[in-house]
Design a protein around this motif. Structure first.
Motif, PDB file in Angstrom:
ATOM      1  N   VAL A  77     -35.890  28.426 -53.323  1.00  0.00           N
ATOM      2  CA  VAL A  77     -35.798  26.929 -53.199  1.00  0.00           C
ATOM      3  C   VAL A  77     -37.474  26.418 -51.936  1.00  0.00           C
ATOM      4  O   VAL A  77     -37.991  25.046 -52.527  1.00  0.00           O
ATOM      5  CB  VAL A  77     -34.802  26.953 -51.996  1.00  0.00           C
ATOM      6  N   ARG A  78     -37.764  27.173 -51.474  1.00  0.00           N
ATOM      7  CA  ARG A  78     -39.038  26.648 -50.215  1.00  0.00           C
ATOM      8  C   ARG A  78     -40.032  26.402 -51.188  1.00  0.00           C
ATOM      9  O   ARG A  78     -40.325  26.104 -50.899  1.00  0.00           O
ATOM     10  CB  ARG A  78     -38.687  28.222 -49.325  1.00  0.00           C
ATOM     11  N   GLN A  81     -39.565  23.164 -52.875  1.00  0.00           N
ATOM     12  CA  GLN A  81     -39.735  22.243 -51.934  1.00  0.00           C
ATOM     13  C   GLN A  81     -41.141  21.892 -51.521  1.00  0.00           C
ATOM     14  O   GLN A  81     -41.763  20.610 -51.315  1.00  0.00           O
ATOM     15  CB  GLN A  81     -39.104  22.325 -50.624  1.00  0.00           C
ATOM     16  N   ASP A 136     -34.324  19.097 -42.464  1.00  0.00           N
ATOM     17  CA  ASP A 136     -34.833  19.796 -44.063  1.00  0.00           C
ATOM     18  C   ASP A 136     -34.578  18.557 -45.043  1.00  0.00           C
ATOM     19  O   ASP A 136     -35.218  19.021 -46.041  1.00  0.00           O
ATOM     20  CB  ASP A 136     -32.939  20.297 -44.428  1.00  0.00           C
ATOM     21  N   ALA A 140     -37.799  18.623 -47.807  1.00  0.00           N
ATOM     22  CA  ALA A 140     -37.406  18.440 -49.094  1.00  0.00           C
ATOM     23  C   ALA A 140     -38.407  17.564 -48.716  1.00  0.00           C
ATOM     24  O   ALA A 140     -38.200  16.795 -50.728  1.00  0.00           O
ATOM     25  CB  ALA A 140     -35.908  18.268 -49.315  1.00  0.00           C
ATOM     26  N   ARG A 142     -37.830  14.149 -48.640  1.00  0.00           N
ATOM     27  CA  ARG A 142     -36.757  12.853 -48.571  1.00  0.00           C
ATOM     28  C   ARG A 142     -37.159  11.876 -47.692  1.00  0.00           C
ATOM     29  O   ARG A 142     -36.785  11.112 -47.705  1.00  0.00           O
ATOM     30  CB  ARG A 142     -35.990  13.082 -49.367  1.00  0.00           C
TER      31      ARG A 142
END
Length: 328
Positions: A77-78, A81, A136, A140, A142
């Motif tokens: 996941v990292r 991202q 976070d 990500a 966002r």
């Protein structure tokens, strides 16, 4: 409760630390809060993940299974991202500023500063009590910037993934109703407030624990602490239901006065962070300066804070102003 990536990170931290106490310190949480979180995770997964005794915490068979999956999922996941941020970075600079912050006046002042400096750019905000959630979202891609706070010298979230800069450092003051018996004091010994109820905004990290420690050193434990939003905190103080805790740069408020705590046992660091590979990183230096200017203006507007800084300066020279009110 649905399992989230942050839950896997918590399980991994406990396994790596070997005890809940050490894991709580590494995560910037109080040990009881981490214990409660672990129980919720274990209920969601159907059984205990760790065997705990006086020597520490060791994974159960179920815990080993979860950890095995976490060791695969978390790096994947990292990597996703980071790849997404690099992709976004390759699309060119976007004329926007997406800000995330906790509930406080500095966020509004930064929005104002950015809108004035970049009138053609869009500015949007996202507010949460959780600094980890905000960090976070920046990781990500966002959000572009996180404007948050940290108690004392505690580490900001995602310190290994985001760049953090200090906007300013404030002592923590006490909010009193203007007709309180101690409102005329220039400075308050914490022990003088032993019989009071308290109010403060919610949040993560070690602030609640640090406050209780400061009270214990003053010879008492707080009768009660009402955790609620800023407006409700101010209302409870104004009507005499509680005394409040606030950053020294808290704006002047009708019916309320702010006073320093003797010895400045508590402090709060205002921080701004961003991802080093995001498009926003190119303009980060200018955003940091706008945030620092907003903090400096907040200090200027607070008579009690300026008086406190002046007293420190008279007592020990200009060096006494550090670290309070100074960006590093």
């Amino acid at each position: 409760m649905e399992l989230e990536l942050r839950h896997l990170k918590t399980i991994r931290a406990i396994a790596e630390a070997g005890s809940l106490t050490r894991a709580a310190a590494a995560l910037g949480l109080a040990q009881p809060a981490l214990s409660t979180q672990l129980k919720r995770i274990e209920r969601a997964l159907g059984g205990p993940l760790f065997e705990r005794d006086r020597t520490g915490a060791r994974p159960t068979l179920l815990g080993e299974l979860v950890l095995e999956r976490a060791r695969v999922l978390l790096p994947a996941v990292r990597e996703l991202q980071e790849e997404a941020v690099r992709f976004a970075n390759g699309q060119g600079r976007v004329a926007r500023h997406r800000l995330g912050g906790t509930h406080g006046p500095l966020l509004g002042a930064l929005v104002d500063g950015l809108a004035g400096a970049h009138p053609a750019a869009s500015v949007s905000t996202y507010v949460s009590w959780s600094v980890r959630e905000i960090a976070d979202l920046v990781v990500a891609g966002r959000l572009d910037f996180a404007l948050v706070g940290a108690c004392g010298q505690s580490a900001p979230p995602a310190a290994d993934q985001l760049v953090w800069r200090t906007v300013g450092v404030d002592p923590v003051f006490v909010m009193l109703p203007e007709d309180h018996r101690l409102a005329g004091n220039r400075e308050l010994a914490l022990g003088k407030l032993a019989e009071e109820c308290w109010t403060d905004v919610p949040g993560e990290g070690c602030f609640a624990e640090c406050f209780e420690t400061a009270c214990a050193r003053a010879g008492f434990m707080p009768r009660s602490v009402f955790e609620t939003d800023v407006s409700s905190c101010v209302h409870l103080v104004r009507v005499g239901r509680a005394v409040g805790l606030c950053r020294a740069s808290f704006p002047p408020t009708p019916g309320v006065v702010t006073r320093p705590i003797a010895g400045a046992p508590l402090s709060w660091r205002h921080l701004i962070g961003w991802h080093p590979e995001a498009p926003a990183a190119r303009g980060a230096a200018a955003v940091v300066e706008l945030a620092r200017a907003a903090h400096a203006e907040a200090v200027r507007r607070s008579d009690s804070y300026r008086e406190w800084l002046a007293d420190r300066g008279r007592a020990a020279g200009a060096a006494a102003l550090l670290p309070f009110g100074t960006a590093t």
